[in-house]
Each structure stands twice: as C-alpha cells, then as structure tokens.
Design a protein around this motif. Structure first.
Motif, short mmCIF file in Angstrom:
data_model
loop_
_atom_site.label_atom_id
_atom_site.label_comp_id
_atom_site.label_asym_id
_atom_site.label_seq_id
_atom_site.Cartn_x
_atom_site.Cartn_y
_atom_site.Cartn_z
N TRP A 11 -158.13 4.98 -7.56
CA TRP A 11 -158.96 6.17 -7.63
C TRP A 11 -160.44 5.80 -7.59
O TRP A 11 -161.25 6.48 -6.97
N SER A 12 -160.81 4.70 -8.22
CA SER A 12 -162.22 4.29 -8.25
C SER A 12 -162.75 3.95 -6.85
O SER A 12 -163.95 4.01 -6.62
N ARG A 13 -161.85 3.62 -5.93
CA ARG A 13 -162.24 3.30 -4.54
C ARG A 13 -162.00 4.47 -3.59
O ARG A 13 -162.20 4.35 -2.38
N SER A 14 -161.57 5.58 -4.12
CA SER A 14 -161.16 6.72 -3.30
C SER A 14 -162.34 7.48 -2.71
O SER A 14 -163.33 7.74 -3.39
N PRO A 15 -162.22 7.90 -1.45
CA PRO A 15 -163.25 8.77 -0.87
C PRO A 15 -163.38 10.07 -1.66
O PRO A 15 -164.46 10.62 -1.78
N GLY A 69 -166.87 2.61 4.92
CA GLY A 69 -166.62 1.50 4.01
C GLY A 69 -165.42 1.67 3.08
O GLY A 69 -165.22 0.85 2.19
N TYR A 70 -164.61 2.69 3.27
CA TYR A 70 -163.44 2.91 2.41
C TYR A 70 -162.23 2.18 2.97
O TYR A 70 -161.84 2.39 4.11
N SER A 71 -161.60 1.36 2.13
CA SER A 71 -160.42 0.62 2.59
C SER A 71 -159.27 1.57 2.91
O SER A 71 -158.49 1.32 3.85
N ALA A 72 -159.12 2.67 2.17
CA ALA A 72 -158.04 3.63 2.45
C ALA A 72 -158.20 4.25 3.83
O ALA A 72 -157.21 4.48 4.54
N ILE A 73 -159.43 4.52 4.23
CA ILE A 73 -159.68 5.09 5.56
C ILE A 73 -159.47 4.02 6.62
O ILE A 73 -158.92 4.29 7.68
#
Length: 164
Positions: free
Chosen positions: A88-92, A115-119
């Motif tokens: 969650w802390s890395r979430s867009p 810069g989001y790894s999930a994207i």
C-alpha cells in the motif's frame, strides 16, 4: 463504445446498485462484461472499496480479459499485514489520496509509469494504457482515515483506451 453505450451501462449500474439485487462481486464482473460487449477493450480491472468489517479494511475484485486469470475477490487485513502495508505504501492510490487527485492516466506504450512498480508490472504484462480513479466516500484529516472506492482499468490494445 459510444455515448449511448456509456449511458446504458451507467443507467444499468445505478439501478442494479441501488436495488441491491447483486452483490459487489457479481456487479463488478457484470459491469466489466457489459463494457467489453459494448466495445471497450478492457484488459485488467481492479476495484477496491474500504469496508466497515471488523477484520478486513477493504474488499477487492480482479477481472482479467484472459481465461487464465478468472474473476476473483480478495479481502485485505490492511495494517495488520506487513506485506500489505508495504504494498500500500508504494501504491499509486495512496499517492493519489495524498495529493487529493481523483484520476491518474499512464500511457504505458509510451513508457509512462510515474515510477510505480505496480504500473510497470502492467506495462511488462503487455498493457498499453492505465487509468485509475479514487472516489472518497468519507472525508478525513489524515490520509490513513480516508474511506474510498478505488478502480483501475487497463487495456492491451495499441493506442490505449480511446473513443472510436
């Protein structure tokens, strides 16, 4: 997908939601299927809503165009799960809440991931466009106290999600 299709789907969604004849899972799945039938080239859909459940902070639904990843539902324990907290802390979505943004678009085929790894993972999976929304259902002073509805839509179609 034209304006008439959008209006028809919106009317169906409002009616089905207000009547409560479908649960959230079947409503989400039927919404995705109707969008595809109307010509919207959905690839991967993620929908999450904060809950008032004593054990789960949110419920999420995943829809995928491919038969290898069937529709599924997950419940999140949130702050009691270190892995979930880190994710969650890395979430867009968290950044959108912090910046009070309601939408985020990334043209993945042009390398836009912010810069989001999930994207980036969606880009690596062949998706060409990313569109996310956050709708606050309760205002709060701290981001940690916000209740919201989150949705993310992608497509693998060249040119992305656009009107035709």
């Amino acid at each position: 997908m034209d304006t008439r299709d959008c209006n028809t789907i919106a009317a169906w969604l409002a009616e089905a939601g207000l009547l409560g004849i479908r649960d959230e899972a079947s409503l989400t799945q039927a919404f995705c299927e109707r969008c595809v039938e109307a010509g919207l080239p959905l690839g991967k859909v993620f929908v999450m809503i904060d809950t008032l459940h004593p054990m789960y902070e949110a419920r999420a639904y995943f829809w995928d165009e491919g038969p290898e990843n069937p529709f599924r539902e997950e419940e999140y324990v949130g702050s009691r799960d270190p892995e979930g907290t880190a994710q969650w802390s890395r979430s867009p979505f968290l950044q959108m809440l912090r910046r009070r943004e309601t939408s985020l678009r990334c043209r993945l085929e042009h390398g836009e991931t912010h810069g989001y790894s999930a994207i980036q993972e969606l880009c690596d999976a062949g998706q060409t466009d990313y569109l996310a929304f956050v709708y606050r259902t309760r205002q709060a002073v701290r981001v940690e106290d916000v209740d919201a509805f989150y949705a993310r839509f992608t497509t693998a179609r060249p040119g992305g999600i656009q009107r035709r």
